[in-house]
Design a protein around this motif. Structure first.
Motif, mmCIF file in Angstrom:
data_model
loop_
_atom_site.group_PDB
_atom_site.id
_atom_site.type_symbol
_atom_site.label_atom_id
_atom_site.label_comp_id
_atom_site.label_asym_id
_atom_site.label_seq_id
_atom_site.Cartn_x
_atom_site.Cartn_y
_atom_site.Cartn_z
ATOM 1 N N ASP A 9 -14.416 43.509 3.122
ATOM 2 C CA ASP A 9 -15.790 42.827 3.552
ATOM 3 C C ASP A 9 -16.978 43.271 4.324
ATOM 4 O OD1 ASP A 9 -14.768 41.993 5.848
ATOM 5 O OD2 ASP A 9 -13.760 40.001 5.646
ATOM 6 N N LEU A 10 -16.910 44.117 4.620
ATOM 7 C CA LEU A 10 -17.968 45.596 4.310
ATOM 8 C C LEU A 10 -17.429 46.715 4.572
ATOM 9 C CD1 LEU A 10 -20.710 45.541 6.028
ATOM 10 C CD2 LEU A 10 -19.083 46.248 8.608
ATOM 11 N N ILE A 11 -18.325 47.058 3.838
ATOM 12 C CA ILE A 11 -18.348 48.489 3.150
ATOM 13 C C ILE A 11 -19.412 49.184 3.916
ATOM 14 C CG2 ILE A 11 -18.136 50.591 1.426
ATOM 15 C CD1 ILE A 11 -17.830 46.843 0.376
ATOM 16 N N LEU A 12 -19.302 50.735 4.510
ATOM 17 C CA LEU A 12 -19.947 51.664 5.245
ATOM 18 C C LEU A 12 -19.602 52.547 4.245
ATOM 19 C CD1 LEU A 12 -18.655 51.593 8.757
ATOM 20 C CD2 LEU A 12 -20.297 50.070 7.752
ATOM 21 N N PHE A 13 -20.365 53.479 4.213
ATOM 22 C CA PHE A 13 -21.140 54.479 3.223
ATOM 23 C C PHE A 13 -21.938 55.418 4.235
ATOM 24 C CE2 PHE A 13 -23.819 56.556 -0.704
ATOM 25 C CZ PHE A 13 -22.540 57.562 -0.839
ATOM 26 N N PHE A 14 -20.908 56.774 4.434
ATOM 27 C CA PHE A 14 -22.926 57.677 4.886
ATOM 28 C C PHE A 14 -22.376 59.000 4.568
ATOM 29 C CE2 PHE A 14 -19.231 55.643 8.132
ATOM 30 C CZ PHE A 14 -19.499 56.318 9.382
ATOM 31 N N ASP A 15 -23.703 58.165 3.424
ATOM 32 C CA ASP A 15 -24.595 58.994 2.872
ATOM 33 C C ASP A 15 -25.241 60.716 3.776
ATOM 34 O OD1 ASP A 15 -26.096 60.683 0.691
ATOM 35 O OD2 ASP A 15 -27.137 58.842 0.253
ATOM 36 N N ILE A 16 -24.272 61.402 3.791
ATOM 37 C CA ILE A 16 -25.150 62.457 5.201
ATOM 38 C C ILE A 16 -25.483 63.672 4.706
ATOM 39 C CG2 ILE A 16 -24.540 63.560 7.313
ATOM 40 C CD1 ILE A 16 -24.854 60.461 7.600
ATOM 41 N N ASN A 17 -26.501 64.659 5.062
ATOM 42 C CA ASN A 17 -26.647 65.827 3.882
ATOM 43 C C ASN A 17 -25.423 66.540 4.246
ATOM 44 O OD1 ASN A 17 -27.808 68.752 5.359
ATOM 45 N ND2 ASN A 17 -29.477 68.024 4.315
ATOM 46 N N ARG A 18 -25.292 67.203 3.027
ATOM 47 C CA ARG A 18 -24.066 68.035 2.540
ATOM 48 C C ARG A 18 -23.947 69.398 3.585
ATOM 49 N NH1 ARG A 18 -25.175 69.264 -3.544
ATOM 50 N NH2 ARG A 18 -27.222 68.953 -3.522
ATOM 51 N N PHE A 63 -25.013 54.979 6.130
ATOM 52 C CA PHE A 63 -25.729 56.092 7.451
ATOM 53 C C PHE A 63 -25.968 57.117 6.985
ATOM 54 C CE2 PHE A 63 -22.625 53.713 9.686
ATOM 55 C CZ PHE A 63 -23.342 52.121 10.022
ATOM 56 N N HIS A 64 -27.425 57.533 7.466
ATOM 57 C CA HIS A 64 -27.637 58.725 6.523
ATOM 58 C C HIS A 64 -27.835 59.609 7.809
ATOM 59 C CE1 HIS A 64 -29.263 57.636 2.867
ATOM 60 N NE2 HIS A 64 -29.580 56.431 3.730
ATOM 61 N N SER A 65 -27.152 59.187 9.411
ATOM 62 C CA SER A 65 -27.268 59.935 10.515
ATOM 63 C C SER A 65 -25.882 59.151 11.056
ATOM 64 C CB SER A 65 -28.491 60.102 10.332
ATOM 65 O OG SER A 65 -28.674 58.754 11.365
ATOM 66 N N ARG A 66 -25.391 60.412 12.174
ATOM 67 C CA ARG A 66 -24.614 60.177 13.573
ATOM 68 C C ARG A 66 -25.421 59.042 13.885
ATOM 69 N NH1 ARG A 66 -20.268 63.472 16.115
ATOM 70 N NH2 ARG A 66 -19.229 63.138 14.251
ATOM 71 N N ASP A 121 -27.202 56.770 13.097
ATOM 72 C CA ASP A 121 -27.237 55.480 12.457
ATOM 73 C C ASP A 121 -25.959 54.910 13.145
ATOM 74 O OD1 ASP A 121 -30.152 55.967 11.260
ATOM 75 O OD2 ASP A 121 -28.947 56.279 8.881
ATOM 76 N N ALA A 122 -24.181 55.642 12.504
ATOM 77 C CA ALA A 122 -23.294 55.065 13.053
ATOM 78 C C ALA A 122 -23.273 54.778 14.294
ATOM 79 C CB ALA A 122 -22.393 55.958 12.965
ATOM 80 N N GLU A 123 -24.215 56.103 15.579
ATOM 81 C CA GLU A 123 -24.284 55.064 16.918
ATOM 82 C C GLU A 123 -24.859 53.812 16.820
ATOM 83 O OE1 GLU A 123 -25.635 58.655 18.962
ATOM 84 O OE2 GLU A 123 -23.933 59.233 18.847
ATOM 85 N N ILE A 124 -26.312 53.396 16.860
ATOM 86 C CA ILE A 124 -26.562 52.340 16.817
ATOM 87 C C ILE A 124 -25.865 50.916 16.541
ATOM 88 C CG2 ILE A 124 -28.729 51.696 16.298
ATOM 89 C CD1 ILE A 124 -30.307 53.772 15.960
ATOM 90 N N PHE A 125 -25.069 51.770 14.677
ATOM 91 C CA PHE A 125 -24.473 50.532 14.247
ATOM 92 C C PHE A 125 -23.415 50.142 15.653
ATOM 93 C CE2 PHE A 125 -20.407 49.509 12.580
ATOM 94 C CZ PHE A 125 -20.277 48.289 11.612
ATOM 95 N N LEU A 126 -22.167 51.043 15.767
ATOM 96 C CA LEU A 126 -21.740 50.591 17.137
ATOM 97 C C LEU A 126 -21.634 49.780 18.282
ATOM 98 C CD1 LEU A 126 -19.487 53.866 17.030
ATOM 99 C CD2 LEU A 126 -18.628 52.381 15.593
ATOM 100 N N GLU A 127 -23.008 50.444 18.228
ATOM 101 C CA GLU A 127 -24.381 49.712 20.128
ATOM 102 C C GLU A 127 -24.450 48.012 18.941
ATOM 103 O OE1 GLU A 127 -27.177 51.434 20.802
ATOM 104 O OE2 GLU A 127 -25.813 53.543 21.618
#
Length: 174
Positions: free
Chosen positions: A87-96, A159-162, A164-170
């Motif tokens: 029901d939720l997909i998290l896509f990490f589109d981070i600089n290679r 998420f384009h950066s860590r 972004d993920a940290e904000i989500f986790l908060e």
């Protein structure tokens, strides 16, 4: 897990190696109490061998039968079944380049997302893996984004950066 007023029980994390999927999945699991399934840990057999196809398909079917889960990993051959169940997909589109740096840095260290019996070496296969990471945005992102279009009823965060993920986790509530 509650996020922005909505309850999510089945979450998948997709993206390049070194993008922060496992790091985020581990923290989500701690915060929510949901079981975390690391596909690489479940898939890779001794000698970095893949399981037989039907066995791997069956294992994935079993993973998605649970009422709550967090599944970390791409494994495109079973992606559709996981997206259909999520029901939720998290896509990490981070600089290679950042992904490659992280993989280089973590290489050879104990990892929560790999079986203990596997040994990482900086050998020919490792450099092929780095090439795969480099090519991920062209080869894999289009397929992931196509799934987003196909399953528009699924919530899909990028998420384009860590950070972004940290904000989500908060913002999530267990």
């Amino acid at each position: 897990m509650k996020y922005k007023g909505k309850i999510y029980k089945k979450i998948i994390l997709l993206g390049n190696s070194g993008s922060g999927k496992s790091w985020t999945a581990q923290r989500m699991g701690s915060k929510t109490g949901y079981p975390v399934i690391y596909l690489d840990k479940e898939c890779w057999q001794p000698g970095w061998n893949y399981p037989p196809e039907e066995e791997w398909q069956e294992k994935n079917r079993a993973f998605i039968q649970g009422s709550e889960w967090i599944i970390d990993g791409n494994h495109h051959e079973t992606l559709q079944m996981r997206i259909e169940a999520a029901d939720l997909i998290l896509f990490f589109d981070i600089n290679r380049l950042l992904c490659m740096y992280r993989v280089w840095k973590r290489h050879g260290h104990k990892r929560i997302d790999l079986p203990e019996y596997l040994e990482e070496k900086r050998d020919k296969e490792f450099f092929r893996f780095l090439k795969w990471i480099w090519q991920f945005p062209e080869k894999c992102n289009p397929g992931i984004l196509a799934m987003r279009e196909k399953y528009q009823d699924k919530d899909f965060l990028i998420f384009h950066s860590r950070k972004d993920a940290e904000i989500f986790l908060e913002q999530i509530e267990g």
